[in-house]
Write a protein that holds these residues in place. Structure first.
Motif, PDB file in Angstrom:
ATOM      1  N   SER A 120       0.813  -1.208   0.000  1.00  7.87           N
ATOM      2  CA  SER A 120       0.000   0.000   0.000  1.00  7.87           C
ATOM      3  C   SER A 120       0.844   1.255   0.000  1.00  7.87           C
ATOM      4  N   ILE A 145      -7.690   0.245   7.498  1.00  5.66           N
ATOM      5  CA  ILE A 145      -8.089  -0.483   6.299  1.00  5.66           C
ATOM      6  C   ILE A 145      -6.970  -0.343   5.280  1.00  5.66           C
ATOM      7  N   ARG A 146      -6.409  -1.478   4.884  1.00  6.76           N
ATOM      8  CA  ARG A 146      -5.314  -1.496   3.913  1.00  6.76           C
ATOM      9  C   ARG A 146      -5.559  -2.628   2.925  1.00  6.76           C
ATOM     10  N   ASP A 147      -5.631  -2.292   1.645  1.00  6.53           N
ATOM     11  CA  ASP A 147      -5.879  -3.300   0.609  1.00  6.53           C
ATOM     12  C   ASP A 147      -7.134  -4.110   0.912  1.00  6.53           C
ATOM     13  N   GLU A 148      -8.174  -3.401   1.370  1.00  7.97           N
ATOM     14  CA  GLU A 148      -9.477  -3.992   1.669  1.00  7.97           C
ATOM     15  C   GLU A 148      -9.418  -4.981   2.829  1.00  7.97           C
ATOM     16  N   LYS A 149      -8.332  -4.955   3.583  1.00  2.73           N
ATOM     17  CA  LYS A 149      -8.217  -5.790   4.774  1.00  2.73           C
ATOM     18  C   LYS A 149      -8.162  -4.899   6.005  1.00  2.73           C
ATOM     19  N   GLN A 150      -8.758  -5.373   7.096  1.00  4.46           N
ATOM     20  CA  GLN A 150      -8.824  -4.586   8.322  1.00  4.46           C
ATOM     21  C   GLN A 150      -7.763  -5.055   9.308  1.00  4.46           C
ATOM     22  N   ARG A 164      -7.968   9.320   5.722  1.00  6.78           N
ATOM     23  CA  ARG A 164      -7.221   8.514   4.756  1.00  6.78           C
ATOM     24  C   ARG A 164      -5.907   9.201   4.437  1.00  6.78           C
TER      25      ARG A 164
END
Length: 419
Positions: free
Chosen positions: A109, A128-133, A175
């Motif tokens: 990211s 939230i990073r690369d749609e992962k929490q 963000r």
């Protein structure tokens, strides 16, 4: 006290080779009074303290190197079969490492743009990073394009790589759009302390849904909702409304909103912060006064820190934050902040008998406290009213996990920030 006497006490205080009893309690009190009463002597004391810390760290490194050297045992020369096995293992590790780096390059990211310094309240901050929490704890590294979310019970403080500090309030989200030069406040409230930028650097930008804020180094707060509400406490800020590109300059102690861009003076009941430093702060080590009064130490079942502040009777404060800065020894564990049952104590007479007992837990901080890290907790519940207030700080871990913070005599003193 003349300068010769001051230097004599200073040398005895920082002489780690001498026995602790070589400097008496009376001499410590004499030195403390001199440091407290004179800005020049306080600066000289802080300089000597920094040198002492550097010497301690160098000595520890030398001791570790010596220990490793003494424990080294020469081994027999490896056989060809052993060399071949080690080469195969090294090749396998290298291939694994290269594959992992390629994997990171594909899904990563972006660069590291900051660090989560502290979490307080409900202790639930998510990234939230690369749609992962991910659950962010103190020390968690923030990447470009990360989205940071505080829940309804949690506040967080972030430090960007340029030295700027962002304090996120409850129910806020932002963000890292192009950090450390651009951030988007998605919702809620945040407090910004932007590091000064030279003329060759781009302006620091904060975007909301309605506007863009540009600064070159200042202190301000933002609320992002249907409109953008801006309050400037130091320096000046340019507010640009997106829909028509209209601009307005908001200076120190002024506020503006994106709906009409009208600039108003911050009133007597505004949110401009006040910094309050402790009137007294000290550590008790197994019930005895800590002689190294430039540090506040916490350690399970041994060291407890006491701080007393005098809240000014100037206006009503909406919230308050207690900020401590790690000074020498880093550590980890659960820091608990209690109010004291009374405020009838001071540094000169604090003992196990006179020390206030913990009355009510008002804040918790969990995780690692690294070198130079700032721990900031919300104490609005008890610090918004005028008058004296005592905080008692404890740690659940002992031994190598103890934590040392700067005391009021250091160059990183505790501070209570009132809004």
């Amino acid at each position: 006290m003349n300068n010769d006497r001051f230097e004599e006490l200073l040398n005895k205080f920082f002489d780690d080779d001498a026995a602790e009893q070589d400097i008496s309690e009376q001499e410590i009190a004499e030195l403390h009074a001199a440091v407290t009463e004179s800005q020049n002597r306080r600066a000289r004391f802080q300089e000597a303290s920094r040198v002492n810390v550097l010497l301690r760290e160098t000595l520890l490194e030398q001791t570790e190197i010596q220990s490793l050297s003494q424990n080294y045992l020469p081994r027999r020369k490896p056989t060809r079969r052993q060399i071949a096995s080690m080469a195969a293992a090294a090749t396998l590790l290298l291939c694994t490492f290269v594959s992992f780096r390629l994997y990171q390059t594909v899904i990563g990211s972006g660069d590291i743009v900051g660090t989560c310094m502290s979490v307080s309240g409900g202790v639930e901050v998510f990234v939230i990073r690369d749609e992962k929490q991910h659950r962010a704890t103190p020390g968690f590294e923030l990447h470009d394009r990360d989205e940071v979310i505080c829940d309804s019970q949690t506040q967080a403080m972030l430090r960007l790589t340029d030295g700027s500090i962002v304090s996120m309030e409850k129910n806020s989200a932002l963000r890292m759009t192009d950090a450390p030069s651009k951030i988007k406040l998605l919702r809620g409230e945040a407090y910004f302390e932007i590091a000064p930028r030279d003329a060759l650097m781009p302006a620091f930008e904060v975007l909301t849904g309605q506007s863009t804020i540009e600064v070159m180094g200042t202190v301000f707060s933002l609320i992002a909702s249907q409109n953008t509400e801006l309050k400037v406490y130091e320096g000046s800020v340019t507010l640009t409304r997106h829909r028509d590109k209209a601009q307005v300059e908001v200076k120190s102690q002024q506020m503006a909103t994106s709906d009409d861009l009208s600039v108003q003076e911050l009133g007597a009941t505004s949110l401009d912060p006040i910094k309050v430093f402790p009137t007294d702060d000290l550590t008790l080590d197994r019930g005895e006064r800590e002689k190294k009064f430039q540090w506040l130490k916490v350690e399970g079942k041994r060291r407890v820190t006491y701080l007393k502040f005098d809240i000014p009777d100037q206006r009503e404060f909406r919230f308050a934050k207690l900020r401590l800065t790690q000074s020498v020894d880093s550590g980890s564990g659960t820091l608990r902040f209690h109010t004291g049952e009374h405020n009838q104590w001071n540094e000169a007479d604090l003992t196990a008998t006179t020390a206030p007992r913990p009355l009510k837990e008002v804040a918790v901080h969990r995780g690692v406290v690294a070198r130079g890290q700032v721990v900031e907790v919300d104490v609005s519940e008890v610090a918004a009213r005028p008058g004296p207030v005592t905080f008692i700080v404890t740690l659940d871990q002992a031994g190598e996990d103890d934590i040392w913070f700067g005391a009021s005599e250091s160059d990183t003193p505790p501070v209570l920030i009132l809004h």
